[in-house]
Scaffold this active site. Structure first.
Site, PDB file in Angstrom:
ATOM      1  N   GLU A  96     -23.500  -4.022  -7.493  1.00  0.00           N
ATOM      2  CA  GLU A  96     -22.323  -4.392  -8.240  1.00  0.00           C
ATOM      3  C   GLU A  96     -21.995  -5.892  -8.566  1.00  0.00           C
ATOM      4  O   GLU A  96     -21.617  -6.506  -9.815  1.00  0.00           O
ATOM      5  CB  GLU A  96     -21.056  -3.758  -8.162  1.00  0.00           C
ATOM      6  CG  GLU A  96     -20.970  -2.087  -8.318  1.00  0.00           C
ATOM      7  CD  GLU A  96     -19.699  -1.506  -7.985  1.00  0.00           C
ATOM      8  OE1 GLU A  96     -19.072  -0.699  -8.606  1.00  0.00           O
ATOM      9  OE2 GLU A  96     -19.355  -1.705  -6.529  1.00  0.00           O
ATOM     10  N   GLU A 102     -22.074   5.575  -3.891  1.00  0.00           N
ATOM     11  CA  GLU A 102     -20.851   5.971  -3.610  1.00  0.00           C
ATOM     12  C   GLU A 102     -20.784   7.226  -3.559  1.00  0.00           C
ATOM     13  O   GLU A 102     -19.616   7.778  -2.819  1.00  0.00           O
ATOM     14  CB  GLU A 102     -19.857   5.126  -4.639  1.00  0.00           C
ATOM     15  CG  GLU A 102     -19.440   3.608  -4.281  1.00  0.00           C
ATOM     16  CD  GLU A 102     -20.684   2.744  -4.669  1.00  0.00           C
ATOM     17  OE1 GLU A 102     -20.583   1.520  -4.500  1.00  0.00           O
ATOM     18  OE2 GLU A 102     -21.821   3.120  -5.088  1.00  0.00           O
TER      19      GLU A 102
END
Length: 255
Positions: free
Chosen positions: A109, A129
């Site tokens: 990210e 995740e």
């Protein structure tokens, strides 16, 4: 005196920003977030700096959020700037991610929050995740489907499986793919290319791209007209046109 977990080095007109927690695979905790925020502030504040390159020490970009710190209640977010002080920030100057090794979870990210990505062919990009009961909330779920085809983005987001740097290049995630160990050198060369252009124009490009994201064309063009009006009144536009007529490199002042 403790060793800083984020180091900066000025290389010509580029600020090289290095996440420096190799023993933790450059995982992001509060200290890293604060350090990265300071590095980005340094980049923005120095007129002589035209671009930044973000990388990680020890052959790893970043393993993402420091889960041990998170379990202790330590947040890796900076108010108004997001994860690591970057994912919700809006730096005016171009930022290039130079990825070696793992860019996993929040590390991926951070790379997605940069304007350009240079990846070693053996780098690993992933958003695992969902394997931890979470989603990629630092921009992964939001940004990835805008960068690559929807179904390919959903595969990465829903399976949590990584891709290597070569595949990242094929998907269009990486601007350049290099041999292992060469990502920073290539990113610095790319930053030099950017520095040949007018800094006011580079910043305006970023603002227009952000403003146009999801906006109707009429609103995007209205915003762009304001940016063009400002640019046309700048000394750099006059210099750029004069340099072109005189067949010489422009001497930008950022005014």
């Amino acid at each position: 005196m403790s060793t800083p977990v984020v180091r900066t080095e000025r290389v010509g007109t580029t600020l090289l920003i290095t996440l420096d927690r190799p023993q933790a695979r450059n995982a992001v905790d509060a200290e890293v977030a604060i350090g990265l925020t300071g590095a980005l502030d340094e980049l923005e504040a120095a007129p002589a700096l035209r671009a930044g390159v973000l990388t990680g020490a020890g052959g790893t970009f970043s393993a993402g959020m420091d889960l041990k710190a998170a379990l202790r209640g330590v947040s890796p977010e900076i108010a108004g700037r997001g994860f690591g002080g970057l994912t919700e920030a809006e730096p005016a100057k171009p930022l290039i991610a130079a990825v070696e090794g793992f860019a996993m979870g929040g590390g991926f990210e951070l790379a997605l929050a940069c304007d350009l990505i240079v990846a070693a062919e053996d780098a690993r990009f992933g958003l695992p995740e969902v394997k931890r009961g979470l989603i990629a909330a630092g921009g992964g779920v939001i940004r990835l489907p805008k960068r690559i085809p929807y179904h390919l983005a959903m595969e990465l987001l829903l399976t949590g499986e990584p891709v290597d740097g070569r595949r990242a290049g094929e998907l269009g995630l990486a601007n350049r793919v290099t041999a292992g160990g060469q990502a920073v050198a290539e990113a610095l060369l790319l930053a030099e290319r950017l520095a040949e252009n007018a800094p006011l124009a580079l910043a305006a490009v970023k603002r227009v791209v952000r403003a146009a994201d999801g906006a109707p064309d009429s609103e995007a063009f209205a915003f762009q007209r304001g940016e063009m009006k400002t640019l046309m009144a700048s000394a750099d536009v006059t210099e750029g046109m004069t340099a072109f007529a005189e067949r010489r490199p422009a001497r930008w002042t950022g005014r």
